[in-house]
Design a protein around this motif. Structure first.
Motif, PDB file in Angstrom:
ATOM      1  N   ALA A   1       0.853  -1.234   0.093  1.00 51.09           N
ATOM      2  CA  ALA A   1      -0.043   0.040   0.067  1.00 51.09           C
ATOM      3  C   ALA A   1       0.966   1.178   0.130  1.00 51.09           C
ATOM      4  CB  ALA A   1      -0.967  -0.193   1.334  1.00 51.09           C
ATOM      5  N   PHE A   2       1.907   1.307   0.743  1.00 48.73           N
ATOM      6  CA  PHE A   2       2.892   2.454   0.791  1.00 48.73           C
ATOM      7  C   PHE A   2       3.578   2.513  -0.493  1.00 48.73           C
ATOM      8  CE2 PHE A   2       7.218   3.865   1.213  1.00 48.73           C
ATOM      9  CZ  PHE A   2       6.993   4.883   1.927  1.00 48.73           C
ATOM     10  N   ILE A   3       3.983   1.450  -1.072  1.00 42.85           N
ATOM     11  CA  ILE A   3       4.809   1.532  -2.163  1.00 42.85           C
ATOM     12  C   ILE A   3       3.642   2.081  -3.547  1.00 42.85           C
ATOM     13  CG2 ILE A   3       5.766   0.150  -4.053  1.00 42.85           C
ATOM     14  CD1 ILE A   3       6.861  -1.754  -1.935  1.00 42.85           C
ATOM     15  N   ALA A   4       2.532   1.660  -3.357  1.00 43.21           N
ATOM     16  CA  ALA A   4       1.597   2.004  -4.479  1.00 43.21           C
ATOM     17  C   ALA A   4       1.296   3.509  -4.393  1.00 43.21           C
ATOM     18  CB  ALA A   4       0.253   1.245  -4.489  1.00 43.21           C
ATOM     19  N   GLN A   5       1.183   4.018  -3.034  1.00 43.34           N
ATOM     20  CA  GLN A   5       0.689   5.314  -2.784  1.00 43.34           C
ATOM     21  C   GLN A   5       1.658   6.426  -2.919  1.00 43.34           C
ATOM     22  OE1 GLN A   5      -1.514   5.962   0.535  1.00 43.34           O
ATOM     23  NE2 GLN A   5      -1.658   8.261   0.563  1.00 43.34           N
ATOM     24  N   HIS A   6       3.052   5.983  -2.222  1.00 44.24           N
ATOM     25  CA  HIS A   6       4.159   6.877  -2.052  1.00 44.24           C
ATOM     26  C   HIS A   6       5.366   7.050  -2.820  1.00 44.24           C
ATOM     27  CE1 HIS A   6       2.205   8.941   1.467  1.00 44.24           C
ATOM     28  NE2 HIS A   6       1.631   7.513   1.715  1.00 44.24           N
ATOM     29  N   THR A   7       5.610   6.014  -3.773  1.00 42.48           N
ATOM     30  CA  THR A   7       6.682   5.583  -4.390  1.00 42.48           C
ATOM     31  C   THR A   7       6.474   5.520  -5.872  1.00 42.48           C
ATOM     32  OG1 THR A   7       6.824   3.213  -4.404  1.00 42.48           O
ATOM     33  CG2 THR A   7       7.730   4.112  -2.335  1.00 42.48           C
ATOM     34  N   HIS A   8       7.791   5.556  -6.595  1.00 45.99           N
ATOM     35  CA  HIS A   8       7.974   5.677  -7.894  1.00 45.99           C
ATOM     36  C   HIS A   8       9.295   4.806  -8.070  1.00 45.99           C
ATOM     37  CE1 HIS A   8       7.531   7.162 -12.248  1.00 45.99           C
ATOM     38  NE2 HIS A   8       9.030   7.268 -12.089  1.00 45.99           N
ATOM     39  N   GLY A   9       9.110   4.015  -9.427  1.00 51.67           N
ATOM     40  CA  GLY A   9      10.367   3.298  -9.937  1.00 51.67           C
ATOM     41  C   GLY A   9      10.369   1.878  -9.260  1.00 51.67           C
ATOM     42  N   VAL A  10       9.450   1.502  -8.356  1.00 56.98           N
ATOM     43  CA  VAL A  10       9.694   0.069  -7.917  1.00 56.98           C
ATOM     44  C   VAL A  10       9.747  -1.201  -8.798  1.00 56.98           C
ATOM     45  CG1 VAL A  10       7.171  -0.436  -7.568  1.00 56.98           C
ATOM     46  CG2 VAL A  10       9.133  -1.264  -5.921  1.00 56.98           C
ATOM     47  N   VAL A  11       9.276  -0.975  -9.803  1.00 56.49           N
ATOM     48  CA  VAL A  11       9.201  -2.231 -10.844  1.00 56.49           C
ATOM     49  C   VAL A  11      10.528  -2.232 -11.633  1.00 56.49           C
ATOM     50  CG1 VAL A  11       8.297  -2.988 -13.050  1.00 56.49           C
ATOM     51  CG2 VAL A  11       6.812  -1.972 -11.529  1.00 56.49           C
ATOM     52  N   GLU A  12      11.244  -1.154 -11.895  1.00 57.22           N
ATOM     53  CA  GLU A  12      12.540  -1.352 -12.516  1.00 57.22           C
ATOM     54  C   GLU A  12      13.499  -1.595 -11.380  1.00 57.22           C
ATOM     55  OE1 GLU A  12      10.626   1.481 -12.588  1.00 57.22           O
ATOM     56  OE2 GLU A  12      10.418   1.912 -14.580  1.00 57.22           O
ATOM     57  N   PHE A  13      13.483  -1.002 -10.085  1.00 52.13           N
ATOM     58  CA  PHE A  13      14.257  -1.478  -9.101  1.00 52.13           C
ATOM     59  C   PHE A  13      14.104  -2.924  -8.527  1.00 52.13           C
ATOM     60  CE2 PHE A  13      14.790  -2.531  -4.466  1.00 52.13           C
ATOM     61  CZ  PHE A  13      15.984  -2.033  -4.256  1.00 52.13           C
ATOM     62  N   ILE A  14      13.049  -3.513  -8.560  1.00 55.37           N
ATOM     63  CA  ILE A  14      12.740  -5.080  -8.358  1.00 55.37           C
ATOM     64  C   ILE A  14      13.304  -6.051  -9.407  1.00 55.37           C
ATOM     65  CG2 ILE A  14      10.848  -6.783  -7.919  1.00 55.37           C
ATOM     66  CD1 ILE A  14       9.364  -5.247  -6.415  1.00 55.37           C
TER      67      ILE A  14
ATOM     68  N   TRP B   1       6.629  14.571  -0.288  1.00 49.50           N
ATOM     69  CA  TRP B   1       7.858  14.189  -1.109  1.00 49.50           C
ATOM     70  C   TRP B   1       8.153  15.518  -1.999  1.00 49.50           C
ATOM     71  CZ3 TRP B   1       9.317  10.057   1.609  1.00 49.50           C
ATOM     72  CH2 TRP B   1       8.336   9.445   2.199  1.00 49.50           C
ATOM     73  N   ASN B   2       8.998  15.945  -1.686  1.00 44.38           N
ATOM     74  CA  ASN B   2       9.451  17.132  -2.849  1.00 44.38           C
ATOM     75  C   ASN B   2      10.369  16.696  -3.754  1.00 44.38           C
ATOM     76  OD1 ASN B   2       8.108  19.013  -1.108  1.00 44.38           O
ATOM     77  ND2 ASN B   2       9.609  19.737   0.148  1.00 44.38           N
ATOM     78  N   THR B   3       9.829  15.875  -4.612  1.00 47.69           N
ATOM     79  CA  THR B   3      10.715  15.353  -5.636  1.00 47.69           C
ATOM     80  C   THR B   3       9.788  15.719  -6.957  1.00 47.69           C
ATOM     81  OG1 THR B   3       9.641  13.259  -5.782  1.00 47.69           O
ATOM     82  CG2 THR B   3      11.780  13.365  -4.153  1.00 47.69           C
ATOM     83  N   GLU B   4      10.619  15.525  -8.116  1.00 52.60           N
ATOM     84  CA  GLU B   4       9.910  15.862  -9.257  1.00 52.60           C
ATOM     85  C   GLU B   4       8.415  15.158  -9.353  1.00 52.60           C
ATOM     86  OE1 GLU B   4      10.443  16.212 -14.106  1.00 52.60           O
ATOM     87  OE2 GLU B   4      12.310  15.659 -12.802  1.00 52.60           O
ATOM     88  N   PRO B   5       8.395  13.519  -9.386  1.00 52.57           N
ATOM     89  CA  PRO B   5       6.827  13.198  -9.535  1.00 52.57           C
ATOM     90  C   PRO B   5       6.216  13.131  -8.199  1.00 52.57           C
ATOM     91  CG  PRO B   5       8.720  11.490  -8.968  1.00 52.57           C
ATOM     92  CD  PRO B   5       9.409  12.917  -8.969  1.00 52.57           C
ATOM     93  N   GLY B   6       6.511  13.789  -7.006  1.00 55.81           N
ATOM     94  CA  GLY B   6       5.798  13.967  -5.850  1.00 55.81           C
ATOM     95  C   GLY B   6       5.902  12.626  -5.009  1.00 55.81           C
ATOM     96  N   LYS B   7       6.888  11.808  -5.266  1.00 53.98           N
ATOM     97  CA  LYS B   7       6.925  10.767  -4.754  1.00 53.98           C
ATOM     98  C   LYS B   7       8.288  10.285  -4.189  1.00 53.98           C
ATOM     99  CE  LYS B   7       2.712   8.574  -6.575  1.00 53.98           C
ATOM    100  NZ  LYS B   7       1.925   7.301  -7.094  1.00 53.98           N
ATOM    101  N   ALA B   8       8.292   9.373  -3.097  1.00 57.32           N
ATOM    102  CA  ALA B   8       9.637   8.898  -3.015  1.00 57.32           C
ATOM    103  C   ALA B   8      10.262   8.107  -4.089  1.00 57.32           C
ATOM    104  CB  ALA B   8       9.766   8.024  -1.661  1.00 57.32           C
ATOM    105  N   LEU B   9      11.463   8.305  -4.439  1.00 57.80           N
ATOM    106  CA  LEU B   9      12.016   7.529  -5.563  1.00 57.80           C
ATOM    107  C   LEU B   9      12.958   6.064  -5.270  1.00 57.80           C
ATOM    108  CD1 LEU B   9      13.091  10.363  -8.017  1.00 57.80           C
ATOM    109  CD2 LEU B   9      11.044   9.370  -7.819  1.00 57.80           C
ATOM    110  N   PHE B  10      12.668   5.110  -5.818  1.00 58.94           N
ATOM    111  CA  PHE B  10      13.417   3.959  -5.981  1.00 58.94           C
ATOM    112  C   PHE B  10      14.579   4.478  -7.116  1.00 58.94           C
ATOM    113  CE2 PHE B  10       9.869   1.658  -4.033  1.00 58.94           C
ATOM    114  CZ  PHE B  10      10.576   0.768  -3.048  1.00 58.94           C
ATOM    115  N   ILE B  11      15.680   4.479  -6.692  1.00 56.94           N
ATOM    116  CA  ILE B  11      16.671   4.776  -7.674  1.00 56.94           C
ATOM    117  C   ILE B  11      17.509   3.363  -7.787  1.00 56.94           C
ATOM    118  CG2 ILE B  11      18.731   6.193  -8.232  1.00 56.94           C
ATOM    119  CD1 ILE B  11      17.248   8.572  -6.803  1.00 56.94           C
TER     120      ILE B  11
END
Length: 783
Positions: free
Chosen positions: A316-329, A620-630
């Motif tokens: 739930a957190f990953i879906a609502q608050h993050t970006h880039g998890v698919v590429e990271f996993i 999250w003060n990032t460009e997509p407005g979410k925490a980023l998986f880098i």
């Protein structure tokens, strides 16, 4: 001048803290003859109404212990309250050519500087001058120089008020050349966290430790560098909270701890076991170890999903608050265990053990130090730590988050009020409106850039607000000769150090008050403020008697230099700020209203007031407005040389600090927790590497940098100490090993010198007449 006459090695088997710390504190109070003012000052240290520690930036609690200081904080206070003096009589007796041959510890041991000094080349001595002369001459020289050719360095010890004035002075003068000590330690944090979660600092406070159910440590020697942190860690262990540590060396503070403030613990045989898992990761192997933990988490998640159980990941957190998890996993799944084990220097089982505890913990704090940041890929390593936290939703909830452990007392705070080379990070329009200063548009020089400017001659003047720049920077052997090309060198300091002795065309030494000493302006004692490493801002008062009537506060010195350099500005009354620090705080609040509104009142509340940290509230003060998986591009933190594959004769060196030093300040020659006494001229090596390279324990060697070999970089002779360190790795003391770190050998994007992983080779050497050989208490040597 004191130099050690004997040296020995005996493995330290006691807990950290305890009677060893108590004896160390008493010894330095006695040695510095600070028994009159020292005990009372220590009682007030880090307490409401007292003064902020001049040492590390660890958090100051709202509910204090009876004694709110650690061993190293007490040493810093005694070092400042010493009754020894490096006065005009001292400099009349010693030429600089002589003093340059003294070790660092002996220089600072001479005591406090007492009056402004200017170097006289004819006599090769520092001679006393008046403050008015110092301000007038330095101001005239700065006026004659191009602003872009000057550097204003800040060490991290100055108050928020002094730091704010200093950056305004630089920008009014016409540049953003504001390198600071953060460039050499946690700039990788500032870059990495800003990109990943939208804030450049950690997200936890002391209150989170009381709610955490698991702690992870990476690359942090808490027992020596921030011992007060052991208090919340000990309280967590008493609740049964697991502590999982990744560090190449087995540091005593992360193994066992006795609280020196507990009478029962001091008289009893018990100590607190700190780490429930201790993984001796290879130097530069943290990134691979983190990927291994993530890989194990994904495997556990696969198992629970197949069995119809709740997901190990916080979906739930990953879906609502993050970006880039698919590429990271996908990337994590592609990396093979064999490569992860080889890079990390750990078994698959070790990484799976850490992941298993993480998977069943709900509120987890990750703590780390320069063992992560001072690598070529230090930024990516910090971001990988964030990735692990995001997988289980461990940012932005009570008892969880990321905690970079900062070094110097206000190194984080000075950035908050504008000490930065990047004009995009300061409110330029507001500064123009409030102070009639146009912030220069071009990015200024960070520490590595300033060093490059010294080498190519483009930097002509260097103003240093504290610190020992020439000892702290990399490539020391190349940098010191370049220093002679400066037209002006101005050092604001409390004690003598190496940076004051390498001369150029015009050298000035301006002595300032310490944190412990009262700044009395027209009969009114001034209060100042700092920000701790958890983002809390505290006010503090000093009560100690100044070491000399001629000392000036950092605020007063900055005001004097600014008035002598700049054209009059009706919106900048430097002298009024000198007389009343409340006016500076009003200016800070006007410049940064979201952070410092009502500063004058809020900075006195117990525990200070916290700066706004959106990520702690899941904003999250990032460009997509979410925490980023880098996703990291590679597993290696340092890829200049691949020891064990390309070069069998190369080991990876990490620089370390003893528990008898703080940054470049060497209090003594003992490293109690590592069992080394009476010397710093050692290199710690695994016994197998010693034998494989054809060397002997206790033999003497010269270390040479194994890259860019056309430039000779070497340190030695050092004595070999067989030690519990991973194979392929070695360790030597900072700053003595800084000449081995090439200037270009820094973290990508953050430019932090990569001093935690330097490829080196070894050559047999002969000790000099002043080198003291280590004696072993019994036959043989423990490895």
């Amino acid at each position: 001048m004191h130099t050690p006459s004997s040296a020995r090695y005996r493995p330290y088997t006691h807990a950290s803290g305890g009677w060893g710390s108590a004896r160390s504190v008493m010894n330095i109070l006695w040695r510095e003859q600070a028994l009159a003012q020292g005990p009372l000052a220590l009682y007030r240290q880090n307490k409401p109404g007292g003064f902020a520690c001049v040492s590390c930036a660890w958090a100051k609690p709202g509910h204090t212990h009876p004694l709110e200081f650690c061993e190293n904080g007490a040493k810093a206070t005694a070092w400042e309250l010493t009754t020894h003096r490096a006065d005009a009589a001292f400099f009349a007796q010693h030429r600089l050519s002589e003093l340059r041959s003294w070790p660092d510890q002996a220089l600072e041991q001479q005591g406090r500087l007492t009056e402004p000094l200017r170097y006289d080349a004819t006599s090769d001595r520092y001679l006393p001058v008046s403050w008015n002369e110092a301000y007038a001459v330095v101001g005239a020289k700065l006026k004659a120089l191009k602003p872009a050719s000057t550097v204003f360095y800040a060490s991290g010890r100055a108050s928020l008020e002094a730091s704010f004035m200093y950056q305004l002075f630089a920008r009014a003068y016409g540049h953003n050349n504001l390198p600071d000590s953060s460039n050499m330690c946690h700039e990788s944090t500032s870059v990495g966290l800003q990109e990943s979660i939208g804030v450049p600092v950690g997200t936890v406070t002391l209150e989170d430790f009381a709610q955490a159910d698991c702690l992870f440590f990476f690359g942090q020697n808490v027992g020596s560098n921030s011992p007060r942190l052991l208090h919340p860690v000990q309280e967590a262990r008493r609740r049964g909270v697991p502590v999982i540590t990744f560090n190449p060396l087995r540091e005593r503070g992360l193994e066992r701890f006795v609280n020196p403030q507990s009478p029962l613990e001091m008289v009893g045989p018990q100590s607190t076991v700190v780490s429930t898992q201790y993984h001796q990761v290879a130097i530069g192997g943290d990134l691979a170890a983190m990927v291994g933990i993530a890989k194990a988490l994904l495997a556990l998640d696969d198992q629970t999903s197949a069995g119809g159980q709740p997901s190990v990941l916080d979906q739930a957190f990953i879906a609502q608050h993050t970006h880039g998890v698919v590429e990271f996993i996908a990337a994590v799944r592609r990396w093979e265990w064999a490569e992860l084990e080889q890079r990390a220097g750990l078994s698959r089982a070790a990484m799976e053990a850490a992941a298993a505890v993480y998977a069943r913990s709900e509120r987890v704090i990750f703590l780390y130090g320069m063992g992560l940041t001072q690598h070529r890929h230090g930024v990516e390593t910090v971001q990988m730590l964030v990735n692990l936290l995001l997988l289980r939703g461990n940012i932005g909830k009570p008892g969880a988050g990321i905690c970079p452990v900062r070094g110097h007392s206000n190194v984080q705070g000075q950035r908050t009020v504008g000490i930065t080379e990047d004009p995009a990070k300061v409110p330029g329009e507001r500064i123009a409106e409030l102070f009639n200063i146009n912030v220069p548009e071009h990015k200024g020089l960070a520490t590595v850039d300033a060093c490059a400017g010294l080498l190519d001659g483009s930097v002509k003047a260097f103003i240093s607000l504290g610190g020992n720049f020439l000892r702290a920077i990399p490539d020391t052997s190349r940098m010191e000769p370049a220093w002679a090309n400066l037209a002006l060198n101005v050092q604001v300091a409390t004690k003598l150090n190496r940076s004051h002795l390498v001369t150029c065309a015009d050298n000035w030494l301006l002595p300032c008050l310490g944190h412990t000493e009262t700044d009395l302006q027209e009969g009114v004692a001034q209060a100042y403020s700092t920000e701790d490493s958890t983002g809390c801002i505290h006010g503090w008062n000093s009560q100690a008697r100044p070491a000399s009537e001629q000392l000036r506060s950092e605020v007063a010195i900055i005001a004097g230099l600014a008035q002598a350099t700049l054209a009059p500005n009706p919106k900048l009354d430097w002298d009024a700020w000198r007389r009343d620090a409340r006016l500076i705080r009003q200016a800070i609040a006007a410049t940064y209203p979201d952070t410092f509104h009502d500063m004058e009142q809020r900075m006195w509340q117990p525990g200070g007031f916290r700066r706004p940290l959106p990520a702690a509230e899941r904003r999250w003060n990032t460009e997509p407005g979410k925490a980023l998986f880098i996703t990291p591009k590679a597993l290696s933190e340092d890829n200049d040389v691949n020891p064990g594959r390309e070069r069998r004769d190369v080991l990876q060196l990490m620089t370390i600090r003893s528990n008898d030093q703080f940054n470049t300040t060497i209090y003594g020659y003992d490293d109690r927790f590592r069992g080394v006494k009476g010397t710093r001229k050692v290199v710690l090596m695994h016994r197998n590497d010693i034998a494989r390279l054809g060397l002997e324990p206790l033999g003497w060697v010269t270390l040479r940098t194994a890259v860019e070999t056309e430039v000779r970089r070497e340190v030695g002779p050092l004595q070999i100490l067989a030690y519990d360190i991973p194979e392929g790795c070695c360790a030597g003391y900072y700053p003595e090993c800084n000449p081995l770190v090439p200037l270009w050998h820094h973290a990508e994007r953050s430019k932090v010198p990569a001093a935690k992983s330097v490829p080196v080779t070894f050559e047999r050497a002969t000790p000099g007449p002043d080198d003291v050989s280590i004696q072993l208490p019994v036959a043989g040597q423990v490895a």
